[in-house]
Design an enzyme around this catalytic site. Structure first.
Site, PDB file in Angstrom:
ATOM      1  N   ARG A   1       0.974  -1.147   0.001  1.00 16.54           N
ATOM      2  CA  ARG A   1      -0.124  -0.219   0.125  1.00 16.54           C
ATOM      3  C   ARG A   1       0.802   1.292   0.087  1.00 16.54           C
ATOM      4  O   ARG A   1       1.499   1.602   0.792  1.00 16.54           O
ATOM      5  CB  ARG A   1      -0.967  -0.082   1.298  1.00 16.54           C
TER       6      ARG A   1
ATOM      7  N   GLY B 230     -15.068  -5.056   3.182  1.00 15.42           N
ATOM      8  CA  GLY B 230     -15.543  -4.387   2.026  1.00 15.42           C
ATOM      9  C   GLY B 230     -15.095  -2.517   2.470  1.00 15.42           C
ATOM     10  O   GLY B 230     -15.774  -1.771   1.613  1.00 15.42           O
ATOM     11  N   HIS B 231     -14.360  -2.385   3.331  1.00 17.35           N
ATOM     12  CA  HIS B 231     -13.961  -1.162   3.539  1.00 17.35           C
ATOM     13  C   HIS B 231     -15.272  -0.113   3.731  1.00 17.35           C
ATOM     14  O   HIS B 231     -15.735  -0.382   4.713  1.00 17.35           O
ATOM     15  CB  HIS B 231     -13.170  -0.600   2.462  1.00 17.35           C
TER      16      HIS B 231
ATOM     17  N   GLN C  43     -10.927 -13.659   3.336  1.00 13.63           N
ATOM     18  CA  GLN C  43     -11.904 -13.181   2.199  1.00 13.63           C
ATOM     19  C   GLN C  43     -11.350 -12.793   0.867  1.00 13.63           C
ATOM     20  O   GLN C  43     -11.851 -12.661  -0.098  1.00 13.63           O
ATOM     21  CB  GLN C  43     -12.771 -11.952   2.486  1.00 13.63           C
TER      22      GLN C  43
ATOM     23  N   GLU D 104     -17.893  -4.418   7.819  1.00 14.61           N
ATOM     24  CA  GLU D 104     -16.779  -3.956   8.671  1.00 14.61           C
ATOM     25  C   GLU D 104     -16.883  -2.403   8.907  1.00 14.61           C
ATOM     26  O   GLU D 104     -16.598  -1.604   9.873  1.00 14.61           O
ATOM     27  CB  GLU D 104     -15.180  -4.035   8.112  1.00 14.61           C
TER      28      GLU D 104
ATOM     29  N   ILE E 273     -11.841  -6.509  -3.742  1.00 14.31           N
ATOM     30  CA  ILE E 273     -12.896  -7.324  -3.384  1.00 14.31           C
ATOM     31  C   ILE E 273     -14.256  -6.556  -2.719  1.00 14.31           C
ATOM     32  O   ILE E 273     -15.233  -6.965  -2.542  1.00 14.31           O
ATOM     33  CB  ILE E 273     -12.464  -8.229  -2.194  1.00 14.31           C
ATOM     34  N   ASP E 274     -14.021  -5.231  -2.693  1.00 17.20           N
ATOM     35  CA  ASP E 274     -15.007  -4.156  -2.281  1.00 17.20           C
ATOM     36  C   ASP E 274     -15.961  -3.953  -3.238  1.00 17.20           C
ATOM     37  O   ASP E 274     -17.195  -3.463  -3.006  1.00 17.20           O
ATOM     38  CB  ASP E 274     -14.373  -2.959  -1.732  1.00 17.20           C
TER      39      ASP E 274
ATOM     40  N   THR F 132      -4.857   3.175  -5.822  1.00 21.94           N
ATOM     41  CA  THR F 132      -4.115   2.667  -6.682  1.00 21.94           C
ATOM     42  C   THR F 132      -4.383   3.672  -7.905  1.00 21.94           C
ATOM     43  O   THR F 132      -3.664   3.881  -8.878  1.00 21.94           O
ATOM     44  CB  THR F 132      -4.059   1.152  -7.099  1.00 21.94           C
TER      45      THR F 132
END
Ligand code: F6P
Length: 359
Positions: free
Chosen positions: A73, A178-179, A282, A230, A134-135, A113
Site C-alpha cells: 500500500r 468491504g472497507h 476473504q 466492517e 474485493i470491495d 491505486t
C-alpha cells in the site's frame, strides 16, 4: 513493444489471472514483446525494483491467488511527498518508466491505486488501469475482479456459522470486509440467508436489530445471523463528524463495530451473541470461475487497448461488455450501494432486516 506491470494495494484472488489475460493477449498479437514486472506495487516503480518476465511466468497462474509480483500500500495522499530520504516519488516513477523505455504501464489495483494511476497519466505516462478489489467500490465499472471470489469465501463462512448457530440458539454476527461500502456484505448476506444485514450505506438502529431478533424468536427461530459490514455504522454515530466519531470510538475500545453490536444485543435481550471475523480469508485462495472469466476478458481487452494505443483508460465491464473508461472521469470517485436499489427492496420483501426505518 515494452510494457510494465504492477499490482498495488490489498491483494485479491484474481490478480494473476488478470495479468495472464493481458500478457497472453499481447504475446499472441505483438511480434516483439518485453514485459517488466515491478515488485510490490508502486514501490517497485519508485525504487526501480523489477524483473523482465517471460511467457513462462504467466503459465499456470489462472487459478493461483495472490500476486506473483507482490503488492504494497502506497497511499495516494503521500505520493507527492518525498520519502524518508528525500526522494521525489513521482519523479522516480517517471524516471524508471523512461529508463526502461516503456510503451505502457499496466496497473492493477483499487481506488487509491487508480488515483495514482491517474496522476501518472497526468504526468504524461501511458497508463492502462484494471479494476481490482474485493470491495467492488470502483466507480465506472459494474464489477471489479476479486469481488465474487470474496463473496464465495464470506458466504461459506456464514454458511458454516448457520449450522452451529441453529444448534446453540445464539445470535451470531459475521463481520464482512468491504472497507467503506457494503457490496460484499450485501451479496454474501443474501447468498447465505442472513437474517439481518448491516451496511455502511444504511445506518442501523439498535431497536430495529432487537425487533428483528425478537420477531424471529416469536416465530420459533432460536437463532439469528447478522452479516455486518466492517464499515457499518449506527444512526447516531453517522450524525457525528469524523473527528467526533474517532474520539468516541477510542473511548469505547471495541475491536470493531460487530463487538459493539454483540454487546448491545446481549444487554437488551439476554441472548448470547458471538462474533466471527473471517478477515483476510476473504482475499485468499483461488479465484472463483466468474472471476476467472472476468479477468480473462478484462485482461484481453486491456491487451487490445494497448495494441490500439488507447491509453489513459480503465478497462471496465458494463452491461456484460468490456469498455474503456477514461481515468480522469472515474479517479477519486466511490461506488456505494444505493440504499433504494432493487436488490435491497427484494431482500426486505423476503424479511431480511437492514435495521432501519424502511424494514
Ligand atoms: O480493499 C480491500 C480490503 O480487503 C478491504 O475490504 C479492507 O478494509 C482492507 O482491504 C484491509 O486492508 P489491509 O489488508 O491493509 O488490512
Amino acid at each position: 513493444m515494452k510494457i510494465g506491470l504492477l499490482t498495488s494495494g490489498g491483494d485479491c484472488q484474481a490478480l494473476n489471472a488478470t495479468m495472464r489475460g493481458v500478457v497472453k493477449g499481447l504475446y499472441a498479437n505483438v511480434e516483439e514483446l518485453e514485459v517488466y514486472g515491478f515488485y510490490d506495487g508502486y514501490k517497485g516503480l519508485i525504487y526501480s525494483k523489477y524483473r523482465l518476465l517471460t511467457s513462462a511466468d504467466f503459465s499456470g497462474i489462472l487459478t493461483k491467488g495472490g500476486t506473483i509480483l507482490g503488492t504494497s500500500r502506497q497511499p495516494f495522499k503521500l505520493m507527492r511527498e518525498p520519502d524518508e530520504n528525500g526522494l521525489d516519488k513521482v519523479a522516480a516513477m517517471k524516471s524508471t518508466y523512461y529508463k526502461l523505455n516503456l510503451d505502457c504501464l499496466v496497473i492493477l489495483g483499487g481506488n487509491g491505486t487508480q488515483k495514482t494511476a491517474n496522476l501518472l497519466r497526468e504526468e504524461g505516462l501511458n497508463i492502462i488501469h484494471l479494476p481490482k478489489t474485493i470491495d467492488n467500490d470502483i466507480f465506472g465499472t459494474d464489477m471489479t475482479f476479486g469481488f465474487y471470489s470474496a463473496v464465495n469465501v464470506a458466504t461459506e463462512a456464514i454458511d458454516c456459522i448457520h449450522t452451529t448457530a441453529a444448534s446453540h440458539n445464539r445470535v451470531f454476527i459475521v463481520e464482512v470486509m468491504g472497507h467503506k461500502v457494503g457490496w460484499l456484505t450485501l451479496y454474501a448476506g443474501v447468498a447465505s440467508g442472513a437474517d439481518i444485514i448491516l451496511l455502511p450505506e444504511i445506518p442501523y438502529e439498535d431497536k430495529k436489530i432487537i425487533q428483528a431478533i425478537e420477531r424471529r424468536h416469536k416465530n420459533g427461530k432460536g437463532f439469528t445471523i447478522l452479516a455486518v459490514a466492517e464499515g457499518a455504522i449506527s444512526k447516531e454515530d453517522a450524525k457525528l463528524s469524523k473527528k467526533e466519531l474517532k474520539k468516541k470510538q477510542e473511548k469505547e475500545h471495541y475491536p470493531s463495530v460487530s463487538y459493539k453490536i454483540a454487546e448491545m444485543i446481549t444487554k437488551e435481550t439476554g441472548i448470547e451473541a458471538r462474533v466471527t471475523v473471517p478477515g483476510h480469508t476473504q482475499r485468499g485462495g483461488s479465484p472463483c470461475p466468474y472471476d476467472r472469466v472476468l479477468c480473462t476478458r478484462l485482461g484481453s481487452a486491456a491487451a487490445k487497448a494497448i495494441i490500439d494505443q488507447k491509453y489513459g483508460n480503465m478497462v471496465a465491464i458494463i452491461n456484460d461488455k468490456t469498455e474503456l473508461v477514461p481515468l480522469e472521469k472515474v479517479a477519486g470517485k466511490l461506488k456505494s450501494v444505493d440504499p433504494n436499489c432493487q436488490m435491497i427492496k427484494e431482500a426486505r420483501r423476503i424479511g431480511i432486516s437492514f435495521a432501519s426505518k424502511d424494514d
